[in-house]
Every structure is written in structure tokens, then in C-alpha cells.
Design a protein around this motif. Structure first.
Motif, mmCIF file in Angstrom:
data_model
loop_
_atom_site.group_PDB
_atom_site.id
_atom_site.type_symbol
_atom_site.label_atom_id
_atom_site.label_comp_id
_atom_site.label_asym_id
_atom_site.label_seq_id
_atom_site.Cartn_x
_atom_site.Cartn_y
_atom_site.Cartn_z
ATOM 1 N N ARG A 168 66.153 111.969 44.275
ATOM 2 C CA ARG A 168 66.366 113.149 45.116
ATOM 3 C C ARG A 168 66.974 112.743 46.469
ATOM 4 N NH1 ARG A 168 64.352 118.245 45.100
ATOM 5 N NH2 ARG A 168 62.925 117.709 43.402
ATOM 6 N N GLU A 169 66.480 111.664 47.054
ATOM 7 C CA GLU A 169 66.989 111.223 48.348
ATOM 8 C C GLU A 169 68.441 110.749 48.247
ATOM 9 O OE1 GLU A 169 62.807 109.661 50.346
ATOM 10 O OE2 GLU A 169 63.998 108.303 49.108
ATOM 11 N N ILE A 170 68.783 110.113 47.136
ATOM 12 C CA ILE A 170 70.169 109.665 46.949
ATOM 13 C C ILE A 170 71.114 110.855 46.962
ATOM 14 C CG2 ILE A 170 71.780 108.624 45.300
ATOM 15 C CD1 ILE A 170 69.382 106.823 44.438
ATOM 16 N N VAL A 171 70.748 111.892 46.229
ATOM 17 C CA VAL A 171 71.588 113.091 46.181
ATOM 18 C C VAL A 171 71.655 113.753 47.553
ATOM 19 C CG1 VAL A 171 71.807 115.404 45.195
ATOM 20 C CG2 VAL A 171 71.188 113.482 43.723
ATOM 21 N N GLN A 172 70.507 113.847 48.234
ATOM 22 C CA GLN A 172 70.471 114.494 49.541
ATOM 23 C C GLN A 172 71.320 113.754 50.571
ATOM 24 O OE1 GLN A 172 66.251 114.571 50.266
ATOM 25 N NE2 GLN A 172 65.985 116.629 49.425
ATOM 26 N N HIS A 173 71.358 112.421 50.470
ATOM 27 C CA HIS A 173 72.036 111.624 51.488
ATOM 28 C C HIS A 173 73.431 111.180 51.058
ATOM 29 C CE1 HIS A 173 68.572 111.224 54.216
ATOM 30 N NE2 HIS A 173 67.842 111.204 53.117
ATOM 31 N N ALA A 174 73.899 111.653 49.907
ATOM 32 C CA ALA A 174 75.211 111.222 49.415
ATOM 33 C C ALA A 174 76.344 111.643 50.334
ATOM 34 C CB ALA A 174 75.451 111.772 48.009
ATOM 35 N N ARG A 175 76.089 112.622 51.197
ATOM 36 C CA ARG A 175 77.132 113.045 52.138
ATOM 37 C C ARG A 175 77.325 112.032 53.272
ATOM 38 N NH1 ARG A 175 74.405 117.867 50.986
ATOM 39 N NH2 ARG A 175 75.684 119.394 49.868
ATOM 40 N N GLU A 176 76.401 111.088 53.398
ATOM 41 C CA GLU A 176 76.537 110.059 54.433
ATOM 42 C C GLU A 176 77.508 108.994 53.927
ATOM 43 O OE1 GLU A 176 72.633 108.563 54.983
ATOM 44 O OE2 GLU A 176 71.818 110.447 55.716
ATOM 45 N N THR A 177 78.771 109.317 53.927
ATOM 46 C CA THR A 177 79.747 108.467 53.275
ATOM 47 C C THR A 177 80.685 107.795 54.257
ATOM 48 O OG1 THR A 177 81.319 110.279 53.018
ATOM 49 C CG2 THR A 177 79.733 109.953 51.236
ATOM 50 N N VAL A 178 81.325 106.770 53.774
ATOM 51 C CA VAL A 178 82.466 106.158 54.438
ATOM 52 C C VAL A 178 83.666 106.463 53.566
ATOM 53 C CG1 VAL A 178 83.596 103.979 54.976
ATOM 54 C CG2 VAL A 178 81.206 104.323 55.596
ATOM 55 N N ASP A 179 84.727 107.012 54.146
ATOM 56 C CA ASP A 179 85.932 107.293 53.372
ATOM 57 C C ASP A 179 86.727 106.008 53.186
ATOM 58 O OD1 ASP A 179 85.376 109.928 53.029
ATOM 59 O OD2 ASP A 179 86.565 110.613 54.735
ATOM 60 N N ALA A 180 86.805 105.564 51.949
ATOM 61 C CA ALA A 180 87.585 104.373 51.627
ATOM 62 C C ALA A 180 88.942 104.790 51.076
ATOM 63 C CB ALA A 180 86.840 103.537 50.588
ATOM 64 N N ARG A 181 89.953 103.995 51.365
ATOM 65 C CA ARG A 181 91.259 104.261 50.764
ATOM 66 C C ARG A 181 91.175 104.015 49.260
ATOM 67 N NH1 ARG A 181 92.404 100.449 54.324
ATOM 68 N NH2 ARG A 181 93.266 99.121 52.670
ATOM 69 N N PRO A 182 91.870 104.798 48.454
ATOM 70 C CA PRO A 182 91.827 104.574 47.000
ATOM 71 C C PRO A 182 92.194 103.148 46.605
ATOM 72 C CG PRO A 182 92.775 106.719 47.434
ATOM 73 C CD PRO A 182 92.597 106.050 48.775
ATOM 74 N N ASP A 183 93.146 102.530 47.319
ATOM 75 C CA ASP A 183 93.544 101.177 46.933
ATOM 76 C C ASP A 183 92.426 100.164 47.158
ATOM 77 O OD1 ASP A 183 94.409 101.793 49.788
ATOM 78 O OD2 ASP A 183 94.603 99.611 49.764
ATOM 79 N N GLN A 184 91.423 100.512 47.977
ATOM 80 C CA GLN A 184 90.308 99.594 48.190
ATOM 81 C C GLN A 184 89.445 99.454 46.934
ATOM 82 O OE1 GLN A 184 89.039 101.572 51.983
ATOM 83 N NE2 GLN A 184 88.782 99.469 52.676
ATOM 84 N N LEU A 185 89.477 100.450 46.072
ATOM 85 C CA LEU A 185 88.744 100.346 44.808
ATOM 86 C C LEU A 185 89.517 99.541 43.784
ATOM 87 C CD1 LEU A 185 86.987 103.749 44.033
ATOM 88 C CD2 LEU A 185 85.977 101.585 44.702
ATOM 89 N N LEU A 186 90.739 99.171 44.115
ATOM 90 C CA LEU A 186 91.563 98.410 43.178
ATOM 91 C C LEU A 186 91.767 96.981 43.650
ATOM 92 C CD1 LEU A 186 94.275 101.147 42.553
ATOM 93 C CD2 LEU A 186 92.170 100.721 41.277
ATOM 94 N N ASP A 187 91.333 96.666 44.857
ATOM 95 C CA ASP A 187 91.498 95.344 45.433
ATOM 96 C C ASP A 187 90.177 94.579 45.356
ATOM 97 O OD1 ASP A 187 91.136 93.578 48.095
ATOM 98 O OD2 ASP A 187 93.231 93.557 47.458
#
Length: 204
Positions: free
Chosen positions: A175-194
Motif C-alpha cells: 500500500r505504501e509503495i502505491v501511495q508514494h509512487a508519485r515521489e519520482t525522479v523523471d529519467a530520460r528514456p535513454d537512461q533505461l537503455l544505457d
């Protein structure tokens, strides 16, 4: 396609290696090394009670892994060492319609492993990752080892996004994971490929 797909695919390494499968018949194999381990594996494979069954499973699993890597259904998106959640993720992605979404609980290898890069690239090129929380199991979200880590992938077909909202969670309940999932860092899409960028810790 479907409007929405929600699932928790099985997470299991698909190995056609007879020595690895032999550990299911003798758990002490993981403690052995070198000639001692090789000799024990040879004994298990020579045993008529275990050897034929292991060989059958090795052939079957090897065929399944090749089908995942080479079959038209997965279009080359499953590569390297196969984990069962990878083909499930590809099917989930392919079978929901544009404008729909999928939400899967996956092993954290989804965002960490190089061999799953083709799947990440496909999602980022033809849609977006809406959120990608990654968490530990210290609060026993799953009935599994507390050191296990997992990803919650929410993705949608459609226009690619400029960023991937990633969040890292420790010592939190489901429940806490879902509630706090908005606490994000925006990563560039290419960062998931590097490789290097993918392994850098984000916010906690």
C-alpha cells in the motif's frame, strides 16, 4: 487488443543446463566446487531415478528458451538468458490496444538487465512507461526472501514520452509503495537503455 492488462508473471530462470537442474535433486550441489561438484552431478545424471527426468526437462526447457528467443511471436524482443517473465511482458505489451495500458509486477531485472534492453526499447519507442517503482521485500510484500527486489511496471501504447517516472522504495508495504509512487525522479528514456545510467540509484 485489450483495454487493460494486469498481472504478476512467474519469475523463473529457464535453463536447459543439466547440472543446474540437478540441484533440484541434491541441494548440497550449490556448496560444492570443481571436481567434487562435477562428480556429484555425474552421479545424479547416471542414476536411473533422476538422470532421464533431468535430461527430458533440460531438452524441454532448452526448446522453450529457443522459442522465446527465435520465435516470430516475440519478434526478437527476448534475448540472452530467458526468465519466464520476459515473454509474458512482451505478450502483455503486444496484446493491449493503443490507448490502453498494462500493469505488471516484475523482477527488478526488468530495469537492470542488459538482455531485457530490447523489451525496454520497444516500449519506449512505441509508447511510454507511466510509472516504474522499484522496491525491496523487507515488508514481505511477497512470500519470498526479504532481499528480493521487484519492479511495478505501468506502460501504455501510444506516443512516446519525454521522461520515465522512476521511484525507489525501501521498507515499505504494498500500500505504501502505491501511495508514494508519485515521489519520482523523471529519467530520460535513454537512461533505461544505457548500462551505466540504469544502475545509478534514484531517489529513496
Amino acid at each position: 487488443g485489450f483495454d487493460a492488462m494486469v498481472g504478476n508473471p512467474p519469475w523463473e530462470k529457464v535453463s536447459g543446463n543439466e547440472a543446474e537442474l540437478a540441484t533440484e535433486y541434491d541441494a548440497t550441489l550449490v556448496t560444492l566446487r570443481g571436481d567434487e561438484r562435477d562428480g556429484r552431478v555425474a552421479g545424479i545424471l547416471a542414476d536411473p531415478r533422476s538422470g532421464p527426468a533431468i535430461r527430458r526437462r533440460a531438452r524441454s526447457r532448452g526448446q522453450y528458451a529457443r522459442w522465446c528467443r527465435e520465435g516470430r511471436l516475440f519478434a526478437g524482443l527476448v534475448t540472452g538468458e530467458v526468465n519466464t517473465f520476459a515473454p509474458f511482458t512482451v505478450l502483455g505489451w503486444k496484446l493491449h490496444r493503443a490507448g490502453g495500458a498494462m500493469a505488471f509486477v516484475l523482477k527488478d531485472a526488468f530495469h537492470l538487465t542488459e538482455s531485457l534492453g530490447e523489451i525496454r526499447a520497444e516500449i519506449l519507442a512505441n509508447g511510454s512507461i507511466r510509472t516504474l517503482p522499484t522496491a525491496d521485500n523487507e515488508k514481505k510484500v511477497f512470500d519470498a526472501h526479504n532481499q528480493m527486489r521487484f519492479d511495478l511496471l505501468v506502460a501504455a501504447r501510444g506516443a512516446p514520452a519525454a521522461a520515465v517516472p522512476i521511484s525507489v522504495h525501501r521498507f515499505r508495504t504494498a500500500r505504501e509503495i502505491v501511495q508514494h509512487a508519485r515521489e519520482t525522479v523523471d529519467a530520460r528514456p535513454d537512461q533505461l537503455l544505457d548500462d551505466e545510467e540504469r544502475r545509478r540509484p534514484q531517489n529513496r
